[in-house]
Enzyme design. Sequence first.
Site, PDB file in Angstrom:
ATOM      1  N   HIS A 265       1.131  -1.203  -0.052  1.00 57.47           N
ATOM      2  CA  HIS A 265      -0.110   0.017   0.095  1.00 57.47           C
ATOM      3  C   HIS A 265       0.867   1.135   0.059  1.00 57.47           C
ATOM      4  O   HIS A 265       1.295   1.819   1.046  1.00 57.47           O
ATOM      5  CB  HIS A 265      -0.798   0.114   1.158  1.00 57.47           C
TER       6      HIS A 265
ATOM      7  N   HIS B  10       1.096   4.898  -2.197  1.00 57.95           N
ATOM      8  CA  HIS B  10       0.546   6.053  -3.371  1.00 57.95           C
ATOM      9  C   HIS B  10       1.780   6.367  -4.084  1.00 57.95           C
ATOM     10  O   HIS B  10       2.456   7.145  -3.413  1.00 57.95           O
ATOM     11  CB  HIS B  10      -0.111   6.773  -2.784  1.00 57.95           C
TER      12      HIS B  10
ATOM     13  N   ASP C 188       1.625   9.112  -6.016  1.00 56.33           N
ATOM     14  CA  ASP C 188       1.515  10.724  -5.853  1.00 56.33           C
ATOM     15  C   ASP C 188       1.957  10.990  -4.400  1.00 56.33           C
ATOM     16  O   ASP C 188       1.520  12.379  -3.961  1.00 56.33           O
ATOM     17  CB  ASP C 188       0.176  11.217  -6.366  1.00 56.33           C
TER      18      ASP C 188
ATOM     19  N   GLY D  56     -10.128   7.766  -2.045  1.00 56.94           N
ATOM     20  CA  GLY D  56     -10.500   9.169  -1.656  1.00 56.94           C
ATOM     21  C   GLY D  56     -11.551   9.018  -0.314  1.00 56.94           C
ATOM     22  O   GLY D  56     -11.513   7.990   0.433  1.00 56.94           O
TER      23      GLY D  56
ATOM     24  N   HIS E 247     -10.046   0.679  -0.316  1.00 59.27           N
ATOM     25  CA  HIS E 247      -9.807   1.619   1.063  1.00 59.27           C
ATOM     26  C   HIS E 247     -10.938   1.324   1.582  1.00 59.27           C
ATOM     27  O   HIS E 247     -12.268   1.871   1.221  1.00 59.27           O
ATOM     28  CB  HIS E 247      -9.809   3.091   0.419  1.00 59.27           C
TER      29      HIS E 247
ATOM     30  N   GLU F  17     -11.079   3.062   7.007  1.00 65.16           N
ATOM     31  CA  GLU F  17      -9.853   4.165   7.819  1.00 65.16           C
ATOM     32  C   GLU F  17     -10.548   5.316   8.392  1.00 65.16           C
ATOM     33  O   GLU F  17     -10.301   5.336   9.542  1.00 65.16           O
ATOM     34  CB  GLU F  17      -9.153   4.593   6.369  1.00 65.16           C
TER      35      GLU F  17
ATOM     36  N   ASP G 259       1.883   3.901   2.950  1.00 67.26           N
ATOM     37  CA  ASP G 259       0.409   4.797   2.361  1.00 67.26           C
ATOM     38  C   ASP G 259       1.366   5.861   1.516  1.00 67.26           C
ATOM     39  O   ASP G 259       1.155   5.972   0.341  1.00 67.26           O
ATOM     40  CB  ASP G 259      -0.384   5.558   3.638  1.00 67.26           C
TER      41      ASP G 259
END
Length: 361
Positions: A18, A20, A22, A175, A202, A205, A294
């Site tokens: 996991h 990202h 960006d 998101g 996701h 969370e 993350d």
Amino acid sequence: MASLTLDQIRLAPKVLLHDHLDGGLRPATVVELADECGYTALPTTDVTKLGGWFRGGAHSGSLVRYLETFSHTVAVMQTPEALARVARECAEDLAADGIVYAEIRFAPELHTENGLSLDAIVEAVLDGLRAGSEGTGLHARVLCTAMRHQARSLEIAELAVRWRDQGVVGFDIAGAEAGNPPTRHLDAFQYLQRANGHFTIHAGEAFGLPSIWEAVQWCNADRLGHGVRIVDDISVDVEGQASLGPLANYVRDTRVPLEMCPSSNVHTGAARSIATHPIGLLRDLRFRVTVNTDNRLMSDVTLSSEFATLVETFGYGWSDIRWFTLNAMKSAFLPFDQRLDLIDDVIKPGFDALAASAPGA
């Protein structure tokens, strides 16, 4: 016995599920790419101050505020060259941290502002990951992410399947969770199931058990991104005995992997602190827990630093880090024989050598 150091942990053959794309840029790269594309909205062009700004926004305790920081990283990732550079540097950074397998996720739909096609975007990222991984021992793969508040999830799922023999191993939705349940994207998940595709969601969370229940029971997720709030279905009495509710029992019984990101979970308010993070309890209860980064830029972490924090907080040793790592490799979307090769030829021998070299071994 002395606890493990960050440098020692960096030597371990680790697995990351996991992360990202960006959310992992180098601050200097953000500044340079912004200059190249004429993006002038950065809060500062001082590299050190910019890194601090990203961390400050991320540590707000709000997932919404956390996600706002991505507007700047995404803005400078709108050309094939920029995407390939960011992916290449991602692979270089992960390899330097001792990671042998990684699944890097990103949302192609966020990189179309200059007219790039979704396929061109995926191709650029895969090219960058290959370039950065070459000769390092890192096996990097891609998850195509759809934004849960948009309506392109089926299109992104089809994109993931189209590229699955060329480095894309799965699909994800991401998101803000509140108001955007995973069941809004059932057509995408059903398409993936018919196409024998893999996907993670996701869930659990910033939102509670209903998010996890929908992801598992309605959408049939292979894995859960974070899944922190599964702890809401677990009670612990004064003697420390845990009782699991029906959803927690199901998740544990069926070995649904939890992609936990401890530092990020604290920064977004999903957990109050590392010491009270559910990962300690869930590890004790033998859930299929994995440890992840993350967003390395926003949370200012590496996978090694995450493990070092857990070592310091919970007193973990090599056997614990090995357990988390094997969980992750078993849960990867890589084909079974390739997973087994990495476990038998790289991960187990690597941890055996580290344990044998420990003082008193």
